[in-house]
Design a protein around this motif. Structure first.
Motif, mmCIF file in Angstrom:
data_model
loop_
_atom_site.group_PDB
_atom_site.id
_atom_site.type_symbol
_atom_site.label_atom_id
_atom_site.label_comp_id
_atom_site.label_asym_id
_atom_site.label_seq_id
_atom_site.Cartn_x
_atom_site.Cartn_y
_atom_site.Cartn_z
ATOM 1 N N TYR A 171 -73.515 -36.033 18.467
ATOM 2 C CA TYR A 171 -73.021 -37.406 18.552
ATOM 3 C C TYR A 171 -71.922 -37.463 19.609
ATOM 4 N N ASP A 172 -72.025 -38.426 20.506
ATOM 5 C CA ASP A 172 -71.044 -38.597 21.582
ATOM 6 C C ASP A 172 -70.216 -39.841 21.315
ATOM 7 N N LEU A 173 -68.936 -39.625 21.042
ATOM 8 C CA LEU A 173 -67.992 -40.723 20.847
ATOM 9 C C LEU A 173 -67.154 -40.867 22.109
ATOM 10 N N VAL A 174 -67.270 -42.014 22.777
ATOM 11 C CA VAL A 174 -66.495 -42.282 23.984
ATOM 12 C C VAL A 174 -65.292 -43.132 23.595
ATOM 13 N N VAL A 175 -64.097 -42.600 23.852
ATOM 14 C CA VAL A 175 -62.861 -43.289 23.497
ATOM 15 C C VAL A 175 -61.967 -43.349 24.726
ATOM 16 N N GLY A 176 -61.269 -44.455 24.886
ATOM 17 C CA GLY A 176 -60.355 -44.617 26.012
ATOM 18 C C GLY A 176 -58.911 -44.514 25.570
ATOM 19 N N ILE A 177 -58.096 -43.831 26.370
ATOM 20 C CA ILE A 177 -56.657 -43.730 26.087
ATOM 21 C C ILE A 177 -55.896 -44.372 27.248
ATOM 22 N N ALA A 178 -54.671 -44.810 26.952
ATOM 23 C CA ALA A 178 -53.853 -45.465 27.971
ATOM 24 C C ALA A 178 -53.456 -44.468 29.058
ATOM 25 N N TYR A 179 -53.174 -44.982 30.245
ATOM 26 C CA TYR A 179 -52.832 -44.110 31.368
ATOM 27 C C TYR A 179 -51.522 -43.362 31.115
ATOM 28 N N ARG A 180 -50.629 -43.943 30.341
ATOM 29 C CA ARG A 180 -49.370 -43.259 30.074
ATOM 30 C C ARG A 180 -49.473 -42.221 28.956
ATOM 31 N N SER A 181 -50.633 -42.126 28.299
ATOM 32 C CA SER A 181 -50.803 -41.156 27.213
ATOM 33 C C SER A 181 -51.030 -39.756 27.789
ATOM 34 N N GLU A 252 -52.250 -44.202 22.578
ATOM 35 C CA GLU A 252 -52.677 -45.594 22.567
ATOM 36 C C GLU A 252 -54.133 -45.720 23.023
ATOM 37 N N ILE A 253 -54.904 -46.506 22.258
ATOM 38 C CA ILE A 253 -56.234 -46.931 22.683
ATOM 39 C C ILE A 253 -56.066 -48.353 23.218
ATOM 40 N N PRO A 254 -56.041 -48.543 24.530
ATOM 41 C CA PRO A 254 -55.586 -49.820 25.086
ATOM 42 C C PRO A 254 -56.637 -50.917 25.009
ATOM 43 N N TYR A 255 -56.121 -52.148 24.977
ATOM 44 C CA TYR A 255 -56.986 -53.307 25.185
ATOM 45 C C TYR A 255 -57.294 -53.423 26.675
ATOM 46 N N PRO A 256 -58.426 -54.034 27.011
ATOM 47 C CA PRO A 256 -58.681 -54.276 28.442
ATOM 48 C C PRO A 256 -57.618 -55.194 29.036
ATOM 49 N N HIS A 257 -57.051 -54.829 30.183
ATOM 50 C CA HIS A 257 -56.063 -55.668 30.848
ATOM 51 C C HIS A 257 -56.276 -55.599 32.354
ATOM 52 N N MET A 258 -55.665 -56.537 33.066
ATOM 53 C CA MET A 258 -55.865 -56.653 34.505
ATOM 54 C C MET A 258 -54.519 -56.887 35.180
ATOM 55 N N THR A 259 -54.294 -56.224 36.323
ATOM 56 C CA THR A 259 -53.066 -56.367 37.107
ATOM 57 C C THR A 259 -53.395 -57.105 38.399
#
Length: 285
Positions: A171-181, A252-259
């Motif tokens: 099983y492959d779980l793809v998880v995103g972490i914040a850039y500052r983590s 942190e598992i971040p919400y999608p955001h835009m700069t």
């Protein structure tokens, strides 16, 4: 062709009807017995779906032989009947090309043995348990208990995934972490989650693979192995355990955001802050 032309000369039709009926009933009983016997004798020699096909072939083969004998008792000219059957078969062949294609495809499906009765397969967008493998089609039962018939021609032309063929599954779980983590900390936390879960196998060992830089996060693939029967339970438990472990470690598992960046030569974007209580707005430029 008139009906009398099918009869042999000098044969009384009424005198042999009872004998023909008895012969036909005896053929049906014999066909059932031999079909059941063929299943038992081939129990350890061939697969389950081959046993079913063998039993059907024995049943219909014996029954057809007794049917021919019954017609002979009634005085029918078998040569004329066989000639008529040949003409009918040719006509049916032209009218049932799709069935003929499924029949030929069914022979390939049976010879390849890509799956067997009881396996879980995915084909043509449908996933389910194999109930039967016949010469014309394959019958499936989906996870929500729906019966689906898939023609053998579709099986041959499509990609077939046998989900339950091997005893273990990844099983492959793809998880995103914040850039500052901390990436190394995230890797350690994921491996600790795997080691604490009794459903996660140690061999093959869990893998943490960096997927790349996304717009809002660093994506990590967490690959873990489980026994086939524990796959769904492991998959469901991983979401909660990874989320709890990340929260405890401050990852942190971040919400999608835009700069937005307008560049040094462009004027700043106007900013308007709207108060939620009074409805007054403050504009900044």
């Amino acid at each position: 062709m008139e009906f009398e032309q099918l009869l042999s000369p000098g044969v009384s039709l009424g005198g042999n009807i009872l004998r023909a009926v008895i012969l036909l009933l005896a053929g049906w009983v014999t066909a059932r017995l031999l079909s059941s016997l063929s299943k038992r004798l081939s129990d350890t020699l061939i697969s389950s779906h081959h046993k079913i096909l063998l039993a059907k072939a024995v049943f219909w083969g014996v029954l057809i032989l007794f049917l021919i004998s019954s017609l002979h008792q009634l005085g029918f000219k078998l040569g004329v009947l066989l000639g008529t059957a040949g003409i009918v078969s040719v006509a049916l062949g032209f009218a049932a090309q799709t069935s003929a294609s499924n029949l030929i495809s069914g022979l390939f499906v049976l010879s390849e043995e890509s799956f067997k009765i009881g396996d879980t397969i995915s084909v043509a967008g449908t996933t389910g348990e194999v109930l039967s493998i016949d010469l014309l089609s394959v019958k499936l039962r989906t996870y929500d208990n729906i019966f689906i018939r898939i023609p053998n021609e579709t099986i041959i032309k499509s990609e077939v995934r046998n989900i339950s063929r091997f005893p273990i599954r990844r099983y492959d779980l793809v998880v995103g972490i914040a850039y500052r983590s901390d990436i190394n900390l995230a890797r350690e936390v994921l491996l600790q989650v795997a080691s604490r879960n009794p459903l996660c196998l140690d061999n093959p060992e869990p893998l943490v693979i960096m997927q790349g830089f996304n717009t809002s996060s660093i994506d990590i693939q967490f690959a873990i192995w489980a026994a086939q029967e524990n796959f769904l339970a492991l998959r469901n438990s991983m979401f909660e355990e990874v989320k709890t472990a990340f929260d405890a470690a401050g990852i942190e598992i971040p919400y999608p955001h835009m700069t937005f960046y307008t560049g040094a030569d462009c004027a700043p974007l106007p900013l308007q802050i709207v108060s939620g209580n009074s409805g007054d707005s403050v504009q900044d430029s």
